[in-house]
Scaffold this motif. Structure first.
Motif, short mmCIF file in Angstrom:
data_model
loop_
_atom_site.label_atom_id
_atom_site.label_comp_id
_atom_site.label_asym_id
_atom_site.label_seq_id
_atom_site.Cartn_x
_atom_site.Cartn_y
_atom_site.Cartn_z
N PHE A 53 0.83 -1.21 0.00
CA PHE A 53 0.00 0.00 0.00
C PHE A 53 0.86 1.26 0.00
CE2 PHE A 53 -2.52 -3.35 2.00
CZ PHE A 53 -3.65 -3.32 1.21
N ILE A 54 2.04 1.18 0.64
CA ILE A 54 2.95 2.32 0.59
C ILE A 54 3.45 2.52 -0.84
CG2 ILE A 54 5.17 3.19 1.38
CD1 ILE A 54 4.67 1.77 4.03
N GLY A 55 3.79 1.43 -1.51
CA GLY A 55 4.18 1.54 -2.91
C GLY A 55 3.05 2.04 -3.79
N LEU A 56 1.82 1.60 -3.50
CA LEU A 56 0.67 2.08 -4.26
C LEU A 56 0.44 3.57 -4.04
CD1 LEU A 56 -1.68 1.33 -6.11
CD2 LEU A 56 -3.02 0.78 -4.07
N PHE A 57 0.66 4.03 -2.80
CA PHE A 57 0.55 5.46 -2.54
C PHE A 57 1.56 6.24 -3.37
CE2 PHE A 57 2.35 9.07 -0.18
CZ PHE A 57 1.24 9.91 -0.15
N GLY A 58 2.82 5.74 -3.43
CA GLY A 58 3.81 6.39 -4.27
C GLY A 58 3.42 6.42 -5.73
N THR A 59 2.78 5.34 -6.20
CA THR A 59 2.31 5.31 -7.60
C THR A 59 1.21 6.33 -7.84
OG1 THR A 59 2.88 2.97 -7.83
CG2 THR A 59 1.22 3.85 -9.33
N VAL A 60 0.24 6.39 -6.93
CA VAL A 60 -0.87 7.35 -7.08
C VAL A 60 -0.33 8.77 -7.05
CG1 VAL A 60 -2.97 8.20 -6.02
CG2 VAL A 60 -2.58 5.76 -6.16
N TRP A 61 0.58 9.02 -6.14
CA TRP A 61 1.14 10.37 -6.04
C TRP A 61 1.92 10.73 -7.31
CZ3 TRP A 61 0.49 14.40 -2.87
CH2 TRP A 61 1.42 15.45 -2.93
N GLY A 62 2.71 9.79 -7.82
CA GLY A 62 3.48 10.06 -9.03
C GLY A 62 2.58 10.31 -10.24
N ILE A 63 1.50 9.52 -10.36
CA ILE A 63 0.58 9.71 -11.48
C ILE A 63 -0.12 11.06 -11.36
CG2 ILE A 63 -1.56 8.86 -12.52
CD1 ILE A 63 -0.61 6.05 -11.92
N LEU A 64 -0.48 11.43 -10.13
CA LEU A 64 -1.12 12.73 -9.93
C LEU A 64 -0.21 13.87 -10.35
CD1 LEU A 64 -3.41 14.49 -8.80
CD2 LEU A 64 -2.35 14.28 -6.55
N GLN A 65 1.05 13.80 -9.93
CA GLN A 65 1.99 14.85 -10.31
C GLN A 65 2.22 14.87 -11.83
OE1 GLN A 65 3.07 17.11 -7.99
NE2 GLN A 65 1.64 15.97 -6.71
N ALA A 66 2.28 13.68 -12.44
CA ALA A 66 2.50 13.62 -13.89
C ALA A 66 1.32 14.21 -14.65
CB ALA A 66 2.72 12.17 -14.31
N LEU A 67 0.11 13.84 -14.25
CA LEU A 67 -1.07 14.39 -14.93
C LEU A 67 -1.21 15.88 -14.72
CD1 LEU A 67 -3.70 11.57 -14.20
CD2 LEU A 67 -2.38 11.97 -16.29
N THR A 68 -0.82 16.36 -13.53
CA THR A 68 -0.86 17.80 -13.29
C THR A 68 0.11 18.54 -14.21
OG1 THR A 68 -1.45 17.42 -10.98
CG2 THR A 68 -0.57 19.58 -11.55
N ALA A 69 1.34 17.98 -14.33
CA ALA A 69 2.32 18.62 -15.21
C ALA A 69 1.88 18.58 -16.67
CB ALA A 69 3.67 17.91 -15.05
N ILE A 70 1.26 17.48 -17.08
CA ILE A 70 0.78 17.38 -18.46
C ILE A 70 -0.35 18.37 -18.70
CG2 ILE A 70 -0.41 15.86 -20.09
CD1 ILE A 70 1.16 13.55 -18.82
N GLY A 71 -1.25 18.52 -17.70
CA GLY A 71 -2.34 19.47 -17.86
C GLY A 71 -1.85 20.91 -17.94
N VAL A 72 -0.84 21.24 -17.16
CA VAL A 72 -0.30 22.60 -17.21
C VAL A 72 0.39 22.86 -18.54
CG1 VAL A 72 1.42 24.13 -16.18
CG2 VAL A 72 -0.07 22.77 -14.71
#
Length: 281
Positions: free
Chosen positions: A194-213
Motif C-alpha cells: 500500500f505504501i508503494g501504491l501510494f507512491g504510484t498514485v502520487w506520481g501519477i497525480l503529479q504527472a497528470l498535473t504537469a501534463i495538464g499545465v
C-alpha cells in the motif's frame, strides 16, 4: 547533340573515376606497406581516428527507469522510496539474524538432549551449558525456584506449582526473545504494497498535473511519468513478498525449536520433583 555528347563524356569520366579509385587505393596501400613502420603508424592512427567515436558509442540512458524517477521525483516520491528501502533492509536483517538464532538454538537442543541428563548432578549439567544460552537460563531459573521456596506468601503455593510457574515463566521469556522481530516482518508484509501504491498514485497525480499545465497529452508525455510512478508499486511488492515468506518460515521454525525447549523444561521439572521426593525419604 552537344548536350548529349557532354553528358556522355561526363558519364565516362564518372565511370573512370569509380574504376580508378580502387586502383588508387590499392597503390596507396602498397606504398604504405613499403614505407617504414614509423611513417606508417601516424597514417594508420589518422585513418582510424574518425571511426573511433562510432566504435565506442555509449548506449542511451533509459528515460523511464528508476534513475529518471529519482532525478525527477519530488520530496514525497523520494520519501516513499526511502521508506521502502528501510523496510526492506530491516526485513532482511531480521530474517537473517533470526534464522541464525533458531539454528543455534536447535543445535543447542540436540546437545542438551544428548548430554545434560547424563550428568551426575544438576549442578554439573548446568556447568556444561553455554553461558547466556536459553537452556542454561531455564535450568538456573528452575533450580533457584526449587531451592528457594520460602517466604510468607510463597509458602501458600506448593513446591511443585511454584517450580512449574517459574519454569513456564522462563520458557515464556525465551519464547518472547525468539519471536522478536516477527511483528516487524508482519507489518512490512501487510503495509509495503500500500505504501508503494501510494507512491504510484502520487506520481501519477503529479504527472497528470504537469501534463495538464503544459497542455501536451501525447503518448511520450504520458508514458514516461506514469511508468516511473508504477515502479513504486513494483518496489512495494518486492519488499512485501520476502517479508511475508520470511515471517511464515520463521513461525514454523520457532514452533519446532520451542517444542524442544518445552520438552527440556518438562524433563527438568520432572528431575527436580524426583530429587525432592528422594530427599524427603
Amino acid at each position: 547533340m552537344i548536350s548529349r555528347i557532354s553528358g556522355l563524356f561526363a558519364a565516362i569520366a564518372f565511370a573512370a573515376t569509380l574504376a580508378a579509385s580502387p586502383l588508387a587505393a590499392h597503390a596507396q596501400a602498397a606504398d604504405a606497406a613499403s614505407a617504414p613502420v614509423e611513417a606508417a603508424a601516424p597514417a594508420a592512427l589518422d585513418a582510424a581516428a574518425p571511426a573511433a567515436p562510432a566504435a565506442k558509442a555509449e548506449p542511451a540512458e533509459n528515460p523511464y527507469g528508476l534513475k529518471a524517477m529519482i532525478d525527477h521525483g519530488d520530496a514525497v516520491s523520494k520519501g516513499v522510496l526511502l521508506l521502502l528501502v528501510i523496510m526492506s533492509m530491516g526485513s532482511w536483517y531480521i530474517l537473517i539474524t533470526k534464522l541464525w538464532d533458531t539454528q543455534k538454538l536447535a543445535t543447542e537442543a540436540k546437545s542438551v538432549r544428548v548430554s545434560f541428563f547424563k550428568k551426575a548432578s544438576l549442578a554439573e549439567g548446568v556447568k556444561g551449558l553455554k553461558e547466556g544460552s536459553a537452556f542454561r537460563f531455564i535450568a538456573e531459573s528452575a533450580i533457584e525456584a526449587s531451592e528457594h521456596h520460602e517466604g510468607a506468601l510463597t509458602e501458600n503455593i506448593d513446591h511443585s506449582s511454584w517450580v512449574t510457574m517459574n519454569v513456564e515463566r522462563a520458557v515464556g521469556e525465551v519464547n518472547s526473545r525468539v519471536q522478536t522481530g516477527l511483528g516487524f516482518l508482519a507489518t512490512v508484509g501487510s503495509t509495503s504494497p500500500f505504501i508503494g501504491l501510494f507512491g504510484t498514485v502520487w506520481g501519477i497525480l503529479q504527472a497528470l498535473t504537469a501534463i495538464g499545465v503544459a497542455g501536451q497529452a501525447s503518448i511520450d508525455k504520458v508514458a514516461g511519468p506514469v511508468g516511473e510512478a508504477l515502479i513504486m508499486t513494483a518496489i512495494g511488492l518486492g519488499v512485501a513478498v520476502p517479508a511475508v515468506l520470511g515471517y511464515n518460515w520463521l513461525v514454523n521454525r520457532n514452533k519446532a525449536v520451542m517444542g524442544q525447549v518445552r520438552a527440556f523444561a518438562a524433563d527438568l521439572h520432572g528431575v527436580l520433583m524426583g530429587n525432592r521426593s528422594v530427599a524427603k525419604r
